[in-house]
Design an enzyme around this catalytic site. Sequence first.
Site, PDB file in Angstrom:
ATOM      1  N   LYS A  45      88.061   1.806  41.304  1.00 10.47           N
ATOM      2  CA  LYS A  45      88.388   0.987  42.490  1.00 10.47           C
ATOM      3  C   LYS A  45      89.756   0.326  42.365  1.00 10.47           C
ATOM      4  O   LYS A  45      90.491   0.221  43.342  1.00 10.47           O
ATOM      5  CB  LYS A  45      87.309  -0.072  42.731  1.00 10.47           C
ATOM      6  CG  LYS A  45      87.128  -1.050  41.590  1.00 10.47           C
ATOM      7  CD  LYS A  45      85.844  -1.831  41.717  1.00 10.47           C
ATOM      8  CE  LYS A  45      84.664  -1.063  41.207  1.00 10.47           C
ATOM      9  NZ  LYS A  45      84.525  -0.869  39.779  1.00 10.47           N
TER      10      LYS A  45
ATOM     11  N   GLU B 274      81.572  -9.401  32.365  1.00 15.39           N
ATOM     12  CA  GLU B 274      82.369  -8.945  31.228  1.00 15.39           C
ATOM     13  C   GLU B 274      82.664 -10.142  30.318  1.00 15.39           C
ATOM     14  O   GLU B 274      82.544 -11.295  30.742  1.00 15.39           O
ATOM     15  CB  GLU B 274      83.716  -8.405  31.715  1.00 15.39           C
ATOM     16  CG  GLU B 274      83.639  -7.351  32.790  1.00 15.39           C
ATOM     17  CD  GLU B 274      83.110  -6.033  32.274  1.00 15.39           C
ATOM     18  OE1 GLU B 274      83.291  -5.756  31.076  1.00 15.39           O
ATOM     19  OE2 GLU B 274      82.486  -5.300  33.053  1.00 15.39           O
TER      20      GLU B 274
ATOM     21  N   LYS C 144      87.252  -3.486  46.327  1.00 20.72           N
ATOM     22  CA  LYS C 144      86.296  -2.720  47.139  1.00 20.72           C
ATOM     23  C   LYS C 144      86.592  -2.889  48.628  1.00 20.72           C
ATOM     24  O   LYS C 144      86.558  -1.915  49.397  1.00 20.72           O
ATOM     25  CB  LYS C 144      84.862  -3.158  46.800  1.00 20.72           C
ATOM     26  CG  LYS C 144      84.510  -2.838  45.346  1.00 20.72           C
ATOM     27  CD  LYS C 144      83.251  -3.553  44.871  1.00 20.72           C
ATOM     28  CE  LYS C 144      83.071  -3.349  43.375  1.00 20.72           C
ATOM     29  NZ  LYS C 144      82.080  -4.213  42.763  1.00 20.72           N
TER      30      LYS C 144
ATOM     31  N   GLY D 204      76.034  -0.141  36.985  1.00 24.61           N
ATOM     32  CA  GLY D 204      75.047   0.511  36.110  1.00 24.61           C
ATOM     33  C   GLY D 204      75.458   1.952  35.845  1.00 24.61           C
ATOM     34  O   GLY D 204      76.089   2.595  36.687  1.00 24.61           O
TER      35      GLY D 204
HETATM   36  N1  HSE Z   1      81.616  -5.951  37.851  1.00 25.81           N
HETATM   37  C1  HSE Z   1      81.157  -5.470  39.118  1.00 25.81           C
HETATM   38  C2  HSE Z   1      80.060  -6.373  39.637  1.00 25.81           C
HETATM   39  C3  HSE Z   1      80.647  -4.072  39.110  1.00 25.81           C
HETATM   40  O1  HSE Z   1      79.719  -7.367  39.017  1.00 25.81           O
HETATM   41  O2  HSE Z   1      79.554  -6.079  40.710  1.00 25.81           O
HETATM   42  C4  HSE Z   1      81.736  -3.081  39.057  1.00 25.81           C
HETATM   43  O3  HSE Z   1      82.611  -3.258  40.113  1.00 25.81           O
END
Ligand code: HSE
Length: 442
Positions: A120, A205, A220, A317
């Site tokens: 993305k 993360e 997105k 996932g």
């Molecule tokens: N880290 C993103 C989230 C998923 O927490 O939705 C990957 O874009």
Amino acid sequence: MSKNFNIAILGCGTVGSGVAKILLDLDHDLHLRAQKKIVLKKIVDLFPSKSAQQYQLPLNLFCGGGKDLTKEEASAFTKEILEDKEIDLVVETIGGTSDYLFNVMISALKNGKHLVTANKAMLAERGEEIFNTAIENNVSLGYEASVCGAIPIIKAIRESFTGDKVLEISGIMNGTSNYILSKMKEDGLSFDEALSMAQKAGYAEADPTLDISGGDAAHKLTILLRLAFGAQVKYDHLYKEGINSLTKDDLDLANEMNCTLKLICFAKQTNQKIYAAVRPMMVKNENILSKVNGATNCVEILNQYSGKHHFVGKGAGSLETASSIVGDIIFAARYDKQITNIPEEVSFELADADSVVLPYNITFVTEDYPGITGLVTTAIGRQQINIDTVSHNRHTPEKSKAVFSIATMPCSLSQIKKAIADIKASAPGIMKEEPKIIPILN
Ligand code: HSE
């Protein structure tokens, strides 16, 4: 049935290994669906034995026979793949926006290979040349996995809504932020406590900046803006505000106003202009988005003719995201060179946020003495803003502060800014903090 359709995977981490597993598991079904045998020919990864472990992938699929690779070796194998006429499609699951990866993606397309990616950040920040190169070379660029993982939102807009017109998008597109806000609301946790839970649960993360700052969701939304409105909005120009400044008090006030605070990707067309933002919004509790909790994603599309559609599911996932990638592989295999990429030519302007008409919630922190609420509401009325609800006043005697919210009927941000300036001018010093202004999503 026609000839085999050969795949190479570049990067076999969480998502790439999921793609390899599904390709091997569903081999027979995919063959029928694509009307071609889908053959996973090669995988390039720096650490094959580690990557192969989770799903017991055969090591002989990895370039180098399964031994760890240096970066130079991995680049050399990647180059071989890009030049290999037998490879029909490249899956890019490396991630990041490096020049190296950008050039790999462009080369794959220029060499007539279909490209499927979950990247993305690359598509949002450097996508224009990638999209154009796919069009020029008449190959398929699959990116379903780049927006909300497993949710088929790209195909819905690109394939299913071609008989309609998207008017508005509102969505929960970052699972980490939604998990944090859900925990703050359900369990009364502070932002820091909820973030730490999200990290322990494996959602956030180690460096959660991109998630909580709205950056990941903005990637997105940038991609969806191109698809839904033909708008090539620069990622850097998109308004983004994260959830890191939200407090338990903000959630309580939202609750009193029959709303739930959510990080929302919002876009709508207004008079040939597009308003787009990623920011916390107070979602009315009647709206489905208010009830989407935990790491789940939900995208609401409002169309001109068919009305509202909701897409709810897993936004991340390994196998979930991989399933979207495999779907794109099957699409490319089915249509192969018959694909027609039609560029959308749309001229648009981004709407000025100050002029967009929405209902807003304004939270005031003022001195606490009789007449303050009246003074504030009168100033708001002077700007022709119709008030919907005023919350009860929270008095904090020890600090002699009053905290209250005013929910407005639809108005512009510039009207609100004028009202605030008016209050400051007519009663200097009564506001103890800058008012928090949050749009309401009905
Ligand atoms: N880290 C993103 C989230 C998923 O927490 O939705 C990957 O874009």
